[in-house]
Design a protein around this motif. Structure first.
Motif, short mmCIF file in Angstrom:
data_model
loop_
_atom_site.label_atom_id
_atom_site.label_comp_id
_atom_site.label_asym_id
_atom_site.label_seq_id
_atom_site.Cartn_x
_atom_site.Cartn_y
_atom_site.Cartn_z
N ILE A 14 -31.55 -24.67 -27.34
CA ILE A 14 -30.23 -25.49 -28.37
C ILE A 14 -29.11 -24.16 -27.75
O ILE A 14 -28.61 -25.22 -28.04
CB ILE A 14 -30.78 -25.91 -29.52
N ILE A 74 -29.29 -32.71 -23.78
CA ILE A 74 -29.66 -32.42 -25.69
C ILE A 74 -28.35 -32.70 -26.26
O ILE A 74 -28.05 -33.42 -27.64
CB ILE A 74 -30.42 -31.46 -25.71
N ASN A 75 -27.67 -31.84 -25.46
CA ASN A 75 -26.42 -31.97 -26.02
C ASN A 75 -25.47 -33.81 -26.04
O ASN A 75 -24.96 -33.42 -27.11
CB ASN A 75 -24.86 -31.13 -25.07
N THR A 95 -24.81 -24.19 -32.66
CA THR A 95 -25.42 -25.60 -32.58
C THR A 95 -25.28 -26.40 -33.25
O THR A 95 -25.26 -27.12 -34.01
CB THR A 95 -26.93 -24.65 -33.46
N PHE A 120 -31.47 -29.16 -21.42
CA PHE A 120 -29.83 -28.66 -22.45
C PHE A 120 -28.92 -29.23 -22.39
O PHE A 120 -28.16 -29.89 -23.10
CB PHE A 120 -29.71 -27.30 -22.08
N LEU A 156 -24.65 -30.31 -31.78
CA LEU A 156 -25.83 -30.69 -32.07
C LEU A 156 -25.77 -31.77 -33.68
O LEU A 156 -26.41 -33.01 -33.64
CB LEU A 156 -27.27 -30.18 -32.37
N MET A 179 -33.85 -31.59 -32.64
CA MET A 179 -33.94 -31.01 -31.07
C MET A 179 -34.80 -29.93 -30.81
O MET A 179 -36.00 -29.11 -29.89
CB MET A 179 -32.25 -30.71 -30.45
#
Length: 445
Positions: free
Chosen positions: A281, A247-248, A293, A244, A297, A304
């Motif tokens: 996410i 991903i960020n 999100t 996670f 993101l 993602m």
């Protein structure tokens, strides 16, 4: 004959014991291709009730999720309460339902209906602390952590609305196990998501989960991403916090495939066989405290999502993601989700079907071979998951620019179907592709 009967019973008992005490058994077919859906009951409907939520069950069935995780449904303490309605995680009574949501009977009927629709139900449990007007405080102050004779909130936190439990007290442990058992025996739930599970001793979890599994086989999810011993003592899954975080960090438009690759390669190395991370996410904490999100993101939200649905682990969808949730839901106040735009429902349904239709992506395949394809551009991530004759190839552009990359598929070259377009594609051994910013392709065979 009597001896044969005794031997049969002995073998049966040993088998049941191993099933109850060990890690997740892959005979639970319902879990292999399952997706978790987190239900924020307070914010789900205008009424915020169990009864009102039930109207969404057909839609969720159509979506394809199988495990419904309900955030805590217990009465919320009023002493030292945060905000108007307080935190779900400040529990006043472990064996009751918050009257704002409905009654115990209504919840029991909800679980029954969920089971009839082939959902599994897990309940959010708060084992580390209670609210300040929980009856335990008045009857058993020795069950709580004290400094200079005063009960304290959990050390090192700002959780002033809750009182820290003392797990050195065995009577308290027994009372906690009794409360956990209550919801399985009386409401027939299928397991728990355990709040800050890592702050509770592993020995307690081992004892508690063994006892719970003696009632029925259950699913246990730990809100923890570092204490892997939890996964060797009854938990099947924990939080994929490390992925996670990566991903960020990829949302800036300069995400590197090597960073994601490093995280995905960790899974078969550090996770005990039969256990897995829950990939996400967003969730209730991230949405309320760290941003939507879209805020976190930006344009790579869909990419993602593809990543977490094709990576080793079990994916999570939080309430409202399928409605393009674009606001931070209030945590201590009423803040209803807007369901007027369900344009993302089909996207999530397609992701769920992708997982269900391809055994290479199943949750019991976490330890299987995962192959990464080297590319000429480190912003492009390509990985292959395979199970028997099923192959899934995922390609993701982690940058905010269109890029060209070449790669060598070698023995994986062949005829595939691109999942989202349903187009037949021939992937040559030496393959070159132009891929748009934050876009993705998933090839199946």
């Amino acid at each position: 004959m009597q001896l044969q009967k005794k031997l049969f019973l002995l073998i049966l008992c040993i088998t049941v014991s191993l099933t109850c005490c060990g890690n997740y058994s892959h005979s639970k077919d319902w879990f292999d291709d399952a997706v978790i859906y987190e239900v924020n009951l307070r914010q789900y409907t205008e009424d915020g009730t169990i009864s009102a939520f039930r109207e969404h069950l057909p839609r969720l069935k159509e979506l394809g999720v199988e495990i419904l995780w309900f955030m805590p449904i217990f009465p919320i303490s009023e002493v030292k309460r945060n905000g108007t309605l307080g935190s779900y995680y400040s529990v006043q009574d472990y064996k009751a339902v918050n009257s704002e949501f409905g009654t115990f009977q209504e919840f029991k009927e909800l679980v029954k209906e969920c089971h009839e629709m082939d959902f599994k139900v897990i309940l959010d449990w708060v084992p580390n602390h209670t609210g300040w007007d929980n009856q335990w405080i008045y009857d058993h102050p020795e069950w709580y952590t004290q400094v200079d004779g005063q009960i304290i909130h959990p050390a090192g936190t700002n959780w002033t609305d809750v009182a820290d439990l003392n797990y050195d007290n065995l009577e308290m442990q027994d009372a906690m196990i009794d409360a956990l058992s209550y919801w399985i025996r009386e409401a027939d739930i299928d397991g728990y998501r355990c709040d800050v599970a890592g702050r509770v001793p592993v020995d307690f979890w081992k004892k508690a989960i063994t006892e719970l599994n003696s009632i029925k086989p259950i699913f246990m999810l730990a809100e923890d991403g570092s204490n892997m011993s939890l996964l060797s003592n009854g938990f099947q899954a924990n939080y994929g916090w490390s992925l996670f975080g990566t991903i960020n960090n990829s949302s800036s438009g300069y995400g590197y495939a090597s960073n994601i690759k490093r995280e995905l390669l960790r899974v078969p190395v550090i996770y005990p066989d039969g256990s897995l991370p829950m990939n996400f996410i967003t969730n209730h904490d991230e949405n309320s405290w760290n941003g939507t999100t879209g805020e976190r993101l930006g344009d790579c939200v869909d990419a993602m999502n593809v990543l977490i649905f094709t990576s080793p682990g079990i994916p999570l969808i939080y309430s409202g993601q399928e409605a393009s949730l674009n606001k931070r839901l209030e945590f201590f106040e009423k803040d209803e989700i807007n369901w007027s735009d369900l344009s993302k429902q089909d996207f999530y349904k397609k992701l769920i079907n992708l997982k269900k239709e391809n055994p290479a992506l199943w949750n019991n395949n976490t330890q299987s071979k995962m192959t990464f394809i080297n590319t000429s551009n480190d912003h492009v991530l390509i990985y292959i998951r395979q199970k028997d004759d099923n192959t899934v190839i995922t390609i993701i552009n982690l940058s905010n620019e269109t890029v060209n990359t070449t790669c060598d598929f070698g023995d994986y070259a062949g005829e595939y179907t691109e999942y989202f377009s349903d187009e037949k594609t021939s992937l040559s051994a030496q393959y070159s592709i132009d891929i748009a910013p934050f876009s993705y392709l998933v090839f199946t065979k």
